[in-house]
Design an enzyme around this catalytic site. Structure first.
Site, PDB file in Angstrom:
ATOM      1  N   CYS A 113     -17.572  -5.092  -5.895  1.00  0.00           N
ATOM      2  CA  CYS A 113     -18.863  -5.071  -5.179  1.00  0.00           C
ATOM      3  C   CYS A 113     -19.040  -6.374  -4.394  1.00  0.00           C
ATOM      4  O   CYS A 113     -19.503  -6.359  -3.251  1.00  0.00           O
ATOM      5  CB  CYS A 113     -20.015  -4.891  -6.163  1.00  0.00           C
ATOM      6  SG  CYS A 113     -20.332  -3.175  -6.606  1.00  0.00           S
ATOM      7  N   ASP A 131      -3.530  -5.593  -3.816  1.00  0.00           N
ATOM      8  CA  ASP A 131      -3.826  -6.028  -5.183  1.00  0.00           C
ATOM      9  C   ASP A 131      -3.391  -7.493  -5.338  1.00  0.00           C
ATOM     10  O   ASP A 131      -2.342  -7.899  -4.840  1.00  0.00           O
ATOM     11  CB  ASP A 131      -3.079  -5.142  -6.174  1.00  0.00           C
ATOM     12  CG  ASP A 131      -3.609  -5.287  -7.583  1.00  0.00           C
ATOM     13  OD1 ASP A 131      -4.237  -4.346  -8.083  1.00  0.00           O
ATOM     14  OD2 ASP A 131      -3.394  -6.355  -8.192  1.00  0.00           O
ATOM     15  N   ASN A 174      -6.802   4.222 -12.960  1.00  0.00           N
ATOM     16  CA  ASN A 174      -6.950   3.912 -14.377  1.00  0.00           C
ATOM     17  C   ASN A 174      -8.362   4.226 -14.829  1.00  0.00           C
ATOM     18  O   ASN A 174      -9.316   4.153 -14.051  1.00  0.00           O
ATOM     19  CB  ASN A 174      -6.638   2.428 -14.629  1.00  0.00           C
ATOM     20  CG  ASN A 174      -5.162   2.115 -14.469  1.00  0.00           C
ATOM     21  OD1 ASN A 174      -4.311   2.906 -14.869  1.00  0.00           O
ATOM     22  ND2 ASN A 174      -4.848   0.973 -13.885  1.00  0.00           N
ATOM     23  N   HIS A 191     -15.243  -0.434 -11.357  1.00  0.00           N
ATOM     24  CA  HIS A 191     -15.669   0.072 -10.044  1.00  0.00           C
ATOM     25  C   HIS A 191     -14.521   0.985  -9.603  1.00  0.00           C
ATOM     26  O   HIS A 191     -13.371   0.512  -9.500  1.00  0.00           O
ATOM     27  CB  HIS A 191     -15.860  -1.119  -9.090  1.00  0.00           C
ATOM     28  CG  HIS A 191     -16.366  -0.766  -7.728  1.00  0.00           C
ATOM     29  ND1 HIS A 191     -17.482  -1.356  -7.169  1.00  0.00           N
ATOM     30  CD2 HIS A 191     -15.890   0.085  -6.782  1.00  0.00           C
ATOM     31  CE1 HIS A 191     -17.681  -0.870  -5.954  1.00  0.00           C
ATOM     32  NE2 HIS A 191     -16.727   0.004  -5.689  1.00  0.00           N
ATOM     33  N   HIS A 207     -11.505   2.753  -8.231  1.00  0.00           N
ATOM     34  CA  HIS A 207     -10.518   2.325  -7.236  1.00  0.00           C
ATOM     35  C   HIS A 207      -9.221   3.082  -7.454  1.00  0.00           C
ATOM     36  O   HIS A 207      -8.900   3.481  -8.569  1.00  0.00           O
ATOM     37  CB  HIS A 207     -10.282   0.812  -7.279  1.00  0.00           C
ATOM     38  CG  HIS A 207      -9.900   0.291  -8.630  1.00  0.00           C
ATOM     39  ND1 HIS A 207     -10.826   0.116  -9.638  1.00  0.00           N
ATOM     40  CD2 HIS A 207      -8.702  -0.076  -9.147  1.00  0.00           C
ATOM     41  CE1 HIS A 207     -10.213  -0.345 -10.713  1.00  0.00           C
ATOM     42  NE2 HIS A 207      -8.928  -0.463 -10.453  1.00  0.00           N
ATOM     43  N   HIS A 212      -5.109   2.923  -6.844  1.00  0.00           N
ATOM     44  CA  HIS A 212      -3.950   2.067  -6.562  1.00  0.00           C
ATOM     45  C   HIS A 212      -2.939   2.915  -5.783  1.00  0.00           C
ATOM     46  O   HIS A 212      -2.594   4.021  -6.229  1.00  0.00           O
ATOM     47  CB  HIS A 212      -3.250   1.632  -7.848  1.00  0.00           C
ATOM     48  CG  HIS A 212      -4.080   0.823  -8.800  1.00  0.00           C
ATOM     49  ND1 HIS A 212      -3.920  -0.535  -8.943  1.00  0.00           N
ATOM     50  CD2 HIS A 212      -5.057   1.174  -9.675  1.00  0.00           C
ATOM     51  CE1 HIS A 212      -4.757  -0.982  -9.873  1.00  0.00           C
ATOM     52  NE2 HIS A 212      -5.454   0.030 -10.340  1.00  0.00           N
TER      53      HIS A 212
END
Ligand code: DGP
Length: 109
Positions: free
Chosen positions: A6, A29, A86, A95, A97, A99
């Site tokens: 955020c 990442d 995950n 939050h 996301h 990958h």
């Protein structure tokens, strides 16, 4: 919300985005697990998969369209690639996301 993603999305923490739209950001990442390791992150705060509803249908279509664009941009289609989300105790940033990992794997995520 106060999670790290955020703060990055609100630009309180400087970060170069590979891609940004009204709804999403993409950046590498910080601790890559493969040659290519990008994070595709909705701007709207959703804690994880458990928070998705039918209202997020368009967002999910946009996420996978951006994955499609990145697979082409990073020449991953003739290579190994994987999209990982995950959840639960395997998820470290609360939050939602995605990958995108491709090429040679350095470690398991
Ligand atoms: P997960 O375990 O799915 O919640 O993965 C969170 C990922 O987010 C982890 O691979 C490291 C990455 N990450 C955490 N903080 C930052 C950051 O400040 N910048 C970037 N670029 N990545 C981050």
């Amino acid at each position: 919300m106060d999670d790290i993603f955020c703060k990055i999305i609100r630009k309180e923490i400087p970060k170069e985005f590979i891609y940004e739209s009204e709804n999403l950001v993409v950046f590498p990442d910080i601790n890559p697990s493969a040659d290519t390791h990008l994070l595709i992150i909705p701007k709207k705060h959703l804690g994880g998969i458990q928070d998705l509803t039918k209202e997020n249908k368009d967002l999910l279509v946009e996420i996978y369209s951006v994955v499609n664009m990145l697979v082409k941009q990073y020449n991953l289609s003739g290579n190994l690639y994987r999209v990982v989300v995950n959840g639960g105790k395997a998820q470290h940033v609360p939050h939602l996301h995605f990958h995108l990992l491709g090429g040679v794997w350095k470690k398991f995520i």
